[in-house]
Design an enzyme around this catalytic site. Structure first.
Site, PDB file in Angstrom:
ATOM      1  N   ASP A 147      12.401  -7.727   4.468  1.00 27.87           N
ATOM      2  CA  ASP A 147      13.101  -8.767   4.091  1.00 27.87           C
ATOM      3  C   ASP A 147      12.728  -8.049   2.552  1.00 27.87           C
ATOM      4  O   ASP A 147      13.824  -8.777   1.476  1.00 27.87           O
ATOM      5  CB  ASP A 147      11.752  -9.392   3.975  1.00 27.87           C
ATOM      6  CG  ASP A 147      12.306 -10.510   5.418  1.00 27.87           C
ATOM      7  OD1 ASP A 147      13.581 -11.439   5.800  1.00 27.87           O
ATOM      8  OD2 ASP A 147      11.220 -10.157   5.866  1.00 27.87           O
TER       9      ASP A 147
ATOM     10  N   ASN B 284       7.557  -7.875   5.742  1.00 24.98           N
ATOM     11  CA  ASN B 284       8.384  -8.227   7.204  1.00 24.98           C
ATOM     12  C   ASN B 284       7.906  -9.226   7.569  1.00 24.98           C
ATOM     13  O   ASN B 284       6.969 -10.043   7.329  1.00 24.98           O
ATOM     14  CB  ASN B 284       8.567  -7.209   8.343  1.00 24.98           C
ATOM     15  CG  ASN B 284      10.124  -7.201   9.098  1.00 24.98           C
ATOM     16  OD1 ASN B 284      10.530  -7.784   8.541  1.00 24.98           O
ATOM     17  ND2 ASN B 284       9.841  -7.441  10.378  1.00 24.98           N
TER      18      ASN B 284
HETATM   19  O1  MRU Z   1      11.933 -15.702   8.254  1.00 23.50           O
HETATM   20  P1  MRU Z   1      12.734 -14.802   8.682  1.00 23.50           P
HETATM   21  O2  MRU Z   1      13.596 -15.560   9.711  1.00 23.50           O
HETATM   22  O3  MRU Z   1      14.438 -14.990   7.175  1.00 23.50           O
HETATM   23  O4  MRU Z   1      12.238 -13.453   8.287  1.00 23.50           O
HETATM   24  C1  MRU Z   1      13.012 -12.328   7.908  1.00 23.50           C
HETATM   25  C2  MRU Z   1      13.132 -11.464   9.683  1.00 23.50           C
HETATM   26  O5  MRU Z   1      14.280 -11.839  10.311  1.00 23.50           O
HETATM   27  C3  MRU Z   1      13.015 -10.168   9.663  1.00 23.50           C
HETATM   28  O6  MRU Z   1      11.298 -10.845   8.264  1.00 23.50           O
HETATM   29  C4  MRU Z   1      13.402  -9.635   9.406  1.00 23.50           C
HETATM   30  O7  MRU Z   1      12.562  -9.112  10.550  1.00 23.50           O
HETATM   31  C5  MRU Z   1      13.960  -8.619   8.327  1.00 23.50           C
HETATM   32  S1  MRU Z   1      15.485  -9.229   7.711  1.00 23.50           S
HETATM   33  C6  MRU Z   1      16.727  -8.115   8.925  1.00 23.50           C
END
Ligand code: MRU
Length: 370
Positions: free
Chosen positions: A249, A259
């Site tokens: 993220d 992440n």
């Molecule tokens: O809370 P979310 O579902 O928005 O979280 C993000 C994600 O899906 C993960 O952390 C993911 O591994 C990285 S975002 C491509």
């Protein structure tokens, strides 16, 4: 990605009315496929905050279209720039950890500021939103091209036996506009006929692994097995994991990776078992300002009810059930930080590099501070 034979992106302007932006409302997956129309900044804010859309790339692309809707809304006002700035601040506040959100909003602010009339600002904002979405899809495709080599090498070493890849959360097609980041090399390998098998962490509390990654991989015909979040370490010890690929993220330019919570523990287990641990991300996820991820990246804390209640399909409807005593205090940290030293490499649209400042800046020399 195809669903029932039809190619979908995760976000697109309505074909007959570009003032309406369509998304797949991911809260209903894997049980129902629901398309939602967003027609205002408030709709976009709610969709991001309440996770109708989620995942770094898709949050960014949605915010890009949100800024286009902001330009449309502001066009009736006397203080158009002020309205657009206000909308930008609102959208940025929807979720704090994914850096793609502020990246996309700032990109839009810069682009829109070059327009000299309301009409021109709207047209620039629409064009920029489309470019953000297109580049997200293209960067993920390239991540697949680069990352597939890692899988190919392991496959060769194993004499063509399935390569076992563990992933956490959903850094898939649904987290971006197309292809995904962590899943892009997996889809590329599968499409090339390389045998792969994916261990999918369920990813408590919102279960993006169970609900979304399993749904995606299943739709694409990629062999996979759902596991509890705590099973990965054991599987690694037993030689059942060849490679870990996760998304991010936000990753600092020094290589620290934010992440989904639980990623750090997987990295520790991979390190202890000498298993390569890769992070796949487009450059829009790199935070070029932050040096120390552990100390500086804001970690979103969400509603404790997401921990206390579990949602699932029961007797033809989605139901929530409580899994702890009613008054149990709960904390819901949504992300964690994996320090660069535990990361084998970063798979980006420009190639694979070490999770280290020099190596990252070598791939993105234009970000070198003078
Ligand atoms: O809370 P979310 O579902 O928005 O979280 C993000 C994600 O899906 C993960 O952390 C993911 O591994 C990285 S975002 C491509």
């Amino acid at each position: 990605m195809k669903i029932n034979g039809i190619h979908y992106r995760t976000i697109w302007p309505h074909p007959s009315d570009e003032r309406t932006i369509r998304i797949i409302d991911q809260r209903h997956l894997p049980h129902r496929f629901v398309v939602e129309d967003l027609v205002s900044v408030q709709d976009v804010f709610t969709a991001i905050r309440d996770m109708h859309v989620r995942g770094a790339g898709l949050i960014g692309a949605t915010a890009g279209y949100g800024m286009y809707l902001a330009a449309l809304e502001a066009s009736d006002s006397k203080s158009i720039d002020e309205c657009i700035e206000k909308a930008a601040a609102k959208l940025k506040s929807a979720r704090p950890t994914a850096v793609n959100l502020s990246w996309a909003v700032d990109k839009q602010l810069e682009a829109i500021s070059t327009g000299t009339s309301a009409r021109e600002k709207i047209s620039i904002a629409l064009q920029t939103a489309k470019e953000i979405a297109d580049s997200d899809a293209e960067y993920c495709r390239r991540i697949g091209e680069h990352g597939v080599m890692l899988i190919e090498n392991i496959s060769r070493r194993k004499g063509g036996k399935p390569v076992n890849i563990l992933t956490h959360c959903n850094a898939g097609w649904l987290a971006f506009v197309d292809h995904g980041s962590a899943t892009a090399p997996i889809y590329a390998a599968h499409d090339k006929g390389i045998a792969v098998h994916v261990w999918v962490d369920e990813t408590r509390p919102r279960n993006q692994g169970a609900a979304l990654t399993c749904w995606e991989l299943g739709n694409h015909g990629v062999p996979h097995t759902l596991i509890t979040d705590n099973a990965g370490g054991y599987l690694m010890q037993q030689g059942q994991v060849d490679l870990v690929i996760v998304g991010s993220d936000r990753t600092t330019y020094t290589g620290d990776v934010a992440n989904k919570v639980g990623t750090y523990l997987k990295a520790l287990a991979a390190y202890d078992n000498n298993i390569p641990f890769y992070v796949a991300l487009p450059s829009s996820t790199i935070d070029w300002e932050t040096e120390d991820g552990v100390k500086e990246i804001p970690i979103e804390q969400r509603d404790p009810d997401e921990v206390k209640l579990v949602e699932g399909w029961c007797e033809d409807e989605v139901k929530k059930v409580r899994i702890c005593p009613e008054n149990t205090p709960a904390a819901n940290y949504a992300f964690d930080i994996t320090p660069a030293r535990l990361v084998t490499g970063l798979i980006t649209e420009r190639g694979i590099c070490n999770a280290h400042r020099d190596s990252i800046l070598k791939l993105f020399p234009e970000k070198q501070k003078r």
